[in-house]
Design a protein around this motif. Structure first.
Motif, PDB file in Angstrom:
ATOM      1  N   ALA A 147      -8.394  -1.573 -17.118  1.00 27.11           N
ATOM      2  CA  ALA A 147      -9.545  -0.676 -16.983  1.00 27.11           C
ATOM      3  C   ALA A 147     -10.743  -1.210 -17.761  1.00 27.11           C
ATOM      4  N   GLU A 148     -10.487  -1.804 -18.931  1.00 24.23           N
ATOM      5  CA  GLU A 148     -11.572  -2.395 -19.716  1.00 24.23           C
ATOM      6  C   GLU A 148     -12.180  -3.581 -18.974  1.00 24.23           C
ATOM      7  N   MET A 176      -9.571   4.287 -22.781  1.00 24.83           N
ATOM      8  CA  MET A 176      -8.987   4.353 -21.446  1.00 24.83           C
ATOM      9  C   MET A 176      -7.488   4.627 -21.524  1.00 24.83           C
ATOM     10  N   THR A 236     -14.172  -1.871 -15.905  1.00 19.51           N
ATOM     11  CA  THR A 236     -15.271  -0.942 -16.201  1.00 19.51           C
ATOM     12  C   THR A 236     -16.109  -1.331 -17.410  1.00 19.51           C
TER      13      THR A 236
END
Length: 452
Positions: A140-141, A151, A144
């Motif tokens: 996710a890092e 997250m 995004t």
């Protein structure tokens, strides 16, 4: 009132509740259409299969492809009939007896067998959860740019809220839509060159050095493919589905629907395991033809595999690989926590079920909360989630051997299954699965070196 095409006014009776009733009817119609969709009718086998390819599994398959190239492709065709046979036995045990796997073990074997298996399952599941949510946070890092810690916490909170406050029959429908995320790994192959002739050969004729390190990877691959937590999950989900249909009882109590139910279980399990197995094959192949050929032979996380694909196969391959990890993670973490809760609750004879409210099954939901929270806390401890992942895969591979034997003995025992003992062909495949898992585990700890 409205004016139809013939120009005459026609009165439309108004609903006493006005727009709210109209909106409610639209929402109800939408839910009804969703329930009638063919995907909604797929049983526990599909969710079980997809959960098998959780982020920790993707990391294991990625390491196999990166380190040994096409040399590990043979593991997937071998694993398919073995994993399907074991899961078929577990599903049959649940539907025939109306009890989960741990409850049947409690009624048939000694407490030492039951508590030993449940304890090892709980430890392995918490390690798996830690690795899964760590991988989801990292991915996710990457996608995004947000903090992986925030997250990770978000994923944990979302998972707990879903399992504790949303009835299973509601959110499982949406989980089934997430199963399409597995198709992302097949999509990677359209972005790179694949030597299909060599792929076909190595799928049926492996070539690699049989060192303890290679044997350990094989243990990890089989351990993450034929995983004990899936045994408990699918057996209990058959019971959950039976309970959801209030007019149904176990096949031992009402054998009339046995033919159709056992046929459904066979189709559901084989199709779910095939989907899972093919996906794992694609992951090994995708990393073999990208990372391995470029000299990247060490992969510790699924997120690292996704990041390594970006300079080699482009942003598109990176994005679809990353989204696939997030999709299967949202399925895998609830299954890991849920299977632990099923096992502990059945072993201790607690009330259990994802359809029950939290206040009616406090111990069951407590195990889910503790498992997921412990997995999250590992992120902030000196314990490396990736080392926990590796050893949990090896532990799964070792624990699976005696557990498969227990499953075989239950599924072929007339005192347990009545007239619905599983076919001999399934039993034979189960014994082969136990043998393969046992041999790979033994090889991992022997100081041997040979070529295949």
């Amino acid at each position: 009132m409205f004016l139809p095409s013939n120009g005459k006014r026609r009165h439309v009776p108004s609903h006493p509740e006005g727009r709210h009733a109209t909106l409610a009817s639209v929402l109800k119609a939408g839910r009804d259409r969703l329930r009638q969709h063919p995907l909604a009718k797929v049983g526990p086998g599909l969710i079980t299969g997809v959960a098998d390819d959780d982020p920790s599994g993707i990391a294991t398959y990625s390491q196999a492809g990166a380190q040994y190239g096409l040399g590990m492709l043979w593991t997937m065709p071998l694993a398919l009939p073995l994993m399907a046979a074991v899961q078929l036995m577990c599903a049959s045990i649940g539907r025939v007896t109306g009890k989960g796997l741990a409850a049947n073990i409690r009624n048939t074997f000694s407490p030492a067998v039951l508590y030993g298996i449940v304890f090892l399952l709980l430890v392995a599941n918490i390690c798996n959860i830690a690795a899964d949510i760590a991988a989801m946070g990292e991915v996710a890092e990457l996608v995004t740019g947000l903090s992986r810690q925030s997250m990770t916490v978000g994923f944990v909170v979302a998972t707990l809220l879903l399992q504790v406050f949303v009835p299973y029959h509601v959110y499982v429908t949406y989980l089934k839509w997430l199963t399409f995320s597995l198709l992302a790994y097949a999509g990677v192959l359209f972005t790179v060159h694949v030597p299909w002739g060599e792929v076909a050969l190595r799928t049926i004729w492996p070539k690699f050095d049989l060192t303890p390190e290679a044997a350990m990877v094989v243990v990890g691959v089989f351990g993450t493919t034929i995983s004990p937590y899936l045994f408990f999950w699918q057996a209990s989900e058959e019971v959950e589905d039976m309970r959801k249909r209030h007019d149904e009882v176990s096949l031992l109590q009402d054998p009339c629907p046995a033919r159709s139910e056992l046929r459904r279980i066979r189709w559901d399990t084989w199709s779910g395991m095939f989907y899972s197995d093919v996906t794992a094959y694609f992951v090994i192949l995708a990393t073999a033809v990208t990372l391995h050929v470029s000299g990247v032979t060490t992969i510790e996380t699924a997120a690292q595999a996704a990041a390594a694909l970006r300079p080699l196969a482009g942003n598109f391959a990176f994005v679809i690989f990353a989204l696939g990890i997030l999709g299967v993670g949202l399925i895998g973490v609830p299954v890991l926590a849920g299977s632990a809760a099923y096992a502990v609750s059945e072993a201790l004879n607690w009330k259990w079920g994802l359809e029950l409210r939290a206040r009616d099954a406090g111990g069951f939901y407590g195990v889910i909360a503790v498992s997921v929270t412990a997995g999250m806390l590992i992120q902030y401890s000196p314990i490396s989630p990736m080392r926990a992942l590796f050893w949990s895969a090896v532990l799964n591979g070792i624990v699976a051997v005696p557990l498969i034997v227990v499953v075989i003995l239950l599924a072929s025992n007339r005192k347990v299954m009545g007239d619905f003992i599983v076919p001999r062909s399934v039993v034979y495949l189960g014994w082969v699965a136990a043998l393969v898992m046992g041999l790979s585990a033994a090889l991992a700890f022997l100081p041997t070196h040979a070529s295949i």
